[in-house]
Design an enzyme around this catalytic site. Structure first.
Site, mmCIF file in Angstrom:
data_model
loop_
_atom_site.group_PDB
_atom_site.id
_atom_site.type_symbol
_atom_site.label_atom_id
_atom_site.label_comp_id
_atom_site.label_asym_id
_atom_site.label_seq_id
_atom_site.Cartn_x
_atom_site.Cartn_y
_atom_site.Cartn_z
ATOM 1 N N CYS A 45 -20.518 2.100 9.790
ATOM 2 C CA CYS A 45 -20.555 3.113 10.857
ATOM 3 C C CYS A 45 -21.830 3.103 11.678
ATOM 4 C CB CYS A 45 -20.335 4.485 10.245
ATOM 5 S SG CYS A 45 -18.819 4.575 9.289
ATOM 6 N N LYS A 89 0.831 -1.200 0.000
ATOM 7 C CA LYS A 89 0.000 0.000 0.000
ATOM 8 C C LYS A 89 0.871 1.258 0.000
ATOM 9 C CE LYS A 89 -4.402 0.716 2.293
ATOM 10 N NZ LYS A 89 -5.092 0.677 3.572
ATOM 11 N N GLU A 93 -14.004 12.409 12.971
ATOM 12 C CA GLU A 93 -14.244 12.626 11.535
ATOM 13 C C GLU A 93 -15.727 12.451 11.259
ATOM 14 O OE1 GLU A 93 -15.241 10.149 9.317
ATOM 15 O OE2 GLU A 93 -15.114 8.382 10.598
ATOM 16 N N GLY A 145 -27.194 0.632 6.585
ATOM 17 C CA GLY A 145 -26.111 -0.343 6.715
ATOM 18 C C GLY A 145 -24.794 0.389 6.786
ATOM 19 N N ARG A 170 -20.679 -4.113 3.973
ATOM 20 C CA ARG A 170 -20.815 -4.332 5.417
ATOM 21 C C ARG A 170 -22.199 -3.908 5.918
ATOM 22 N NH1 ARG A 170 -15.273 -1.742 7.460
ATOM 23 N NH2 ARG A 170 -15.606 -0.520 5.563
ATOM 24 N N ASN A 208 -23.777 10.241 14.827
ATOM 25 C CA ASN A 208 -24.179 9.082 14.024
ATOM 26 C C ASN A 208 -25.457 8.453 14.572
ATOM 27 O OD1 ASN A 208 -22.211 9.316 12.147
ATOM 28 N ND2 ASN A 208 -21.072 7.471 12.705
ATOM 29 N N LEU A 268 -16.817 11.911 7.903
ATOM 30 C CA LEU A 268 -16.709 11.650 6.466
ATOM 31 C C LEU A 268 -17.622 10.507 6.058
ATOM 32 C CD1 LEU A 268 -12.788 11.599 6.239
ATOM 33 C CD2 LEU A 268 -14.325 13.581 6.268
ATOM 34 N N LYS A 273 -24.806 1.180 0.097
ATOM 35 C CA LYS A 273 -25.341 2.369 -0.553
ATOM 36 C C LYS A 273 -24.672 2.458 -1.925
ATOM 37 C CE LYS A 273 -22.091 5.778 1.336
ATOM 38 N NZ LYS A 273 -21.930 7.034 2.057
ATOM 39 N N LEU A 329 -33.902 11.703 5.953
ATOM 40 C CA LEU A 329 -35.289 11.254 6.096
ATOM 41 C C LEU A 329 -35.726 10.508 4.827
ATOM 42 C CD1 LEU A 329 -37.009 14.321 7.847
ATOM 43 C CD2 LEU A 329 -36.410 12.117 8.878
HETATM 44 C C1 UGA Z 1 -21.847 7.870 8.079
HETATM 45 C C2 UGA Z 1 -22.069 9.365 8.407
HETATM 46 O O1 UGA Z 1 -22.995 9.928 7.484
HETATM 47 C C3 UGA Z 1 -20.759 10.146 8.387
HETATM 48 O O2 UGA Z 1 -20.990 11.487 8.801
HETATM 49 C C4 UGA Z 1 -19.758 9.483 9.348
HETATM 50 O O3 UGA Z 1 -18.516 10.123 9.340
HETATM 51 C C5 UGA Z 1 -19.564 8.034 8.928
HETATM 52 O O4 UGA Z 1 -20.843 7.357 8.973
HETATM 53 C C6 UGA Z 1 -18.579 7.406 9.882
HETATM 54 O O5 UGA Z 1 -18.895 7.297 11.061
HETATM 55 O O6 UGA Z 1 -17.454 7.126 9.474
HETATM 56 P P1 UGA Z 1 -21.587 6.409 5.837
HETATM 57 O O7 UGA Z 1 -21.815 5.235 6.717
HETATM 58 O O8 UGA Z 1 -20.453 6.400 4.895
HETATM 59 O O9 UGA Z 1 -21.417 7.772 6.728
HETATM 60 O O10 UGA Z 1 -22.898 6.566 4.938
HETATM 61 P P2 UGA Z 1 -24.221 7.423 4.922
HETATM 62 O O11 UGA Z 1 -24.286 8.112 3.624
HETATM 63 O O12 UGA Z 1 -24.395 8.242 6.129
HETATM 64 O O13 UGA Z 1 -25.325 6.257 4.913
HETATM 65 C C7 UGA Z 1 -25.435 5.295 5.948
HETATM 66 C C8 UGA Z 1 -26.636 4.389 5.697
HETATM 67 O O14 UGA Z 1 -27.864 5.102 5.916
HETATM 68 C C9 UGA Z 1 -26.735 3.830 4.273
HETATM 69 O O15 UGA Z 1 -27.155 2.485 4.320
HETATM 70 C C10 UGA Z 1 -27.798 4.695 3.624
HETATM 71 O O16 UGA Z 1 -28.465 4.056 2.576
HETATM 72 C C11 UGA Z 1 -28.725 4.930 4.808
HETATM 73 N N1 UGA Z 1 -29.558 6.145 4.655
HETATM 74 C C12 UGA Z 1 -28.978 7.382 4.636
HETATM 75 C C13 UGA Z 1 -30.950 6.030 4.597
HETATM 76 O O17 UGA Z 1 -31.512 4.913 4.631
HETATM 77 N N2 UGA Z 1 -31.698 7.170 4.497
HETATM 78 C C14 UGA Z 1 -31.147 8.409 4.471
HETATM 79 O O18 UGA Z 1 -31.913 9.395 4.397
HETATM 80 C C15 UGA Z 1 -29.748 8.513 4.537
#
Ligand code: UGA
Length: 429
Positions: A265, A35, A156, A262, A331, A213, A158, A324, A255
């Protein structure tokens, strides 16, 4: 400033490239030699929007380099970030193995370091970890926190897939500090970032991450509950969400109802907060329900499918396997639970995903995977859309004609043009 970052994963690398683009001299540290070599050649070992281009640029202009030598990286750094993973161990506890190892490695560097530097925990850790685990390990160097080195906790926020953009354009920057001197130095790193910056204590910063979160996950489980009611009423949860979201105190984001959250995080962090609260003698019943609702939501599509047909020996297409769109990460993806349920019910599953097939094969090796969604749909008795990859919006009438029964159950909101009588939503008509 000279900055070293321990860990070159989904947090460390976007942060490293982002800081390098702000003019800092960044050294990324990883134990994986391959890496490290890849990064030094300007190639990006992970999939993140915009990262390959920026990494190539900052490596070629010598703002960023990678190494396996932690001691050297610590000796020469003003600030050292710990950005290693804290995966879920069992039923909610996080494993601190990587953060402990990284702290020990940094301690070896501190032992030889001349002058002051600040160690910053960026990994997601439950409150008290920085004080009770990280600082004692760092002090095994013989150096004293506050006097010889500083300590901060800088969580973070992110999202996977848009991590670089989230790093460069944050909503806020949170700096938990052991003392003013530590916080002052870390604040300087972000001096030209256009975002509100909050200084607070170490435990507060640790909890801000988990509470953020958990609240986002709560919003999703909440709207899914409302969505299940909408389904009974024959109305569209997205219209209800739009109406709720116009209230500036509530806000529309997170929402979007669907097949449950999933990823690496939300499920992990909510569970970790529940577990941690228990150790403090507090029960977080609301969060327990958030998880419970989410687990049920993940297989709702199969329940709905059973209302449409007897499942035994049917062929069902499962479209979208990643948790997503725009990632190969599966995961805690709802698709895992859905495929398990379908297999139990003697269904032949044909699965397709633009990026995540290889990962899903490790969990479900015994189903059919197709090269495109058209092949998955062909001769299927129904299709389930679990992840809203943009390409699924191209599904059209011709694709439906090739199905045995033209029925799509949507676990995510789609924007394709197919006759309404052929589709049903998980929480919308
Ligand atoms: C999430 C947080 O959004 C970040 O701010 C945080 O830094 C990150 O976890 C972390 O702790 O590292 P992430 O898990 O990459 O980010 O993805 P998201 O875009 O937040 O989505 C999480 C899940 O929620 C996905 O399965 C998505 O489909 C679902 N989701 C999201 C919904 O079902 N509805 C929504 O309105 C938004």
């Amino acid at each position: 400033m000279n900055i070293s970052i321990i860990g070159t994963g989904y947090v460390g690398l976007p942060a490293g490239a982002g800081l390098a683009s702000h003019g800092h001299n960044v050294t990324c540290v990883d134990i994986d030699e391959e890496k490290v070599e890849e990064i030094n050649r300007g190639r990006c070992p992970i999939y993140e929007d915009g990262l390959p281009e920026l990494l190539e640029e900052v490596v070629s202009n010598r703002q960023l380099k990678a190494t396996t030598d932690t001691i050297d990286a610590v000796k020469n750094a003003d600030v050292i970030f710990l950005a290693v993973g804290t995966p879920m161990e069992n039923e909610g506890d996080i494993t601190l193995d990587y953060i402990r190892q990284a702290s020990k490695d940094v301690a070896n560097g501190l032992e030889q370091k001349e002058g002051y530097g600040v160690v910053v925990v960026k990994s997601t850790v439950v409150p008290t970890t920085t004080e009770e685990e990280v600082i004692p390990l760092l002090e095994e160097s013989g150096k004293k926190a506050r006097k010889d080195f500083g300590v901060c906790m800088n969580p973070e926020f992110l999202r996977e897939g848009t991590a670089l953009d989230d790093f460069l354009n944050p909503d806020r920057i949170v700096i938990g500090e052991l003392d003013n001197k530590s916080g002052d130095l870390v604040e300087k790193i972000y001096s030209d970032f256009d975002a509100p910056l909050m200084r607070t204590g170490l435990k507060e910063a640790e909890l801000i991450k988990y509470a953020s979160n958990s609240l986002l996950a709560t919003k999703i489980s909440f709207i899914n509950e409302i969505g299940n009611l909408c389904k009974e009423l024959g109305i569209d949860v997205y219209e209800v969400a739009d109406g709720i979201g116009l209230d500036s105190r509530i806000e529309r984001s997170f929402l979007d109802s669907g097949a449950g959250f999933g990823g690496s995080c939300f499920p992990k962090d909510v569970r970790a907060l529940i577990k941690f609260s228990e150790t403090q003698g507090e029960k977080t019943e609301l969060l327990e329900k958030v998880i419970e609702t989410n687990v049920k939501q993940k297989t709702k599509l199969v329940e709905q499918l059973e209302k449409e047909m007897k499942l035994k020996e049917k062929t069902i297409a499962v479209l979208g396997l990643s948790f997503k769109p725009k990632t190969d990460d599966i995961r805690q993806s709802p698709a895992i639970n859905i495929i398990s349920e379908l297999k139990e019910k003697n269904v032949e599953v044909k699965a397709y995903d633009p990026k995540a097939v290889e990962n899903m094969k490790e969990i479900h090796p015994d189903i059919n995977y197709t090269d495109n969604y058209q092949h998955a749909l062909k001769n299927s008795d129904a299709a389930l859309i679990v992840t809203d990859w943009p390409e699924f919006n191209q599904i059209n009438r011709e694709d439906l004609k090739k199905m045995k029964r033209p029925l799509i159950l949507e676990g995510r909101r789609m924007k394709y043009e197919v006759p309404k009588e052929n589709t049903k939503g998980i929480t919308w008509p």
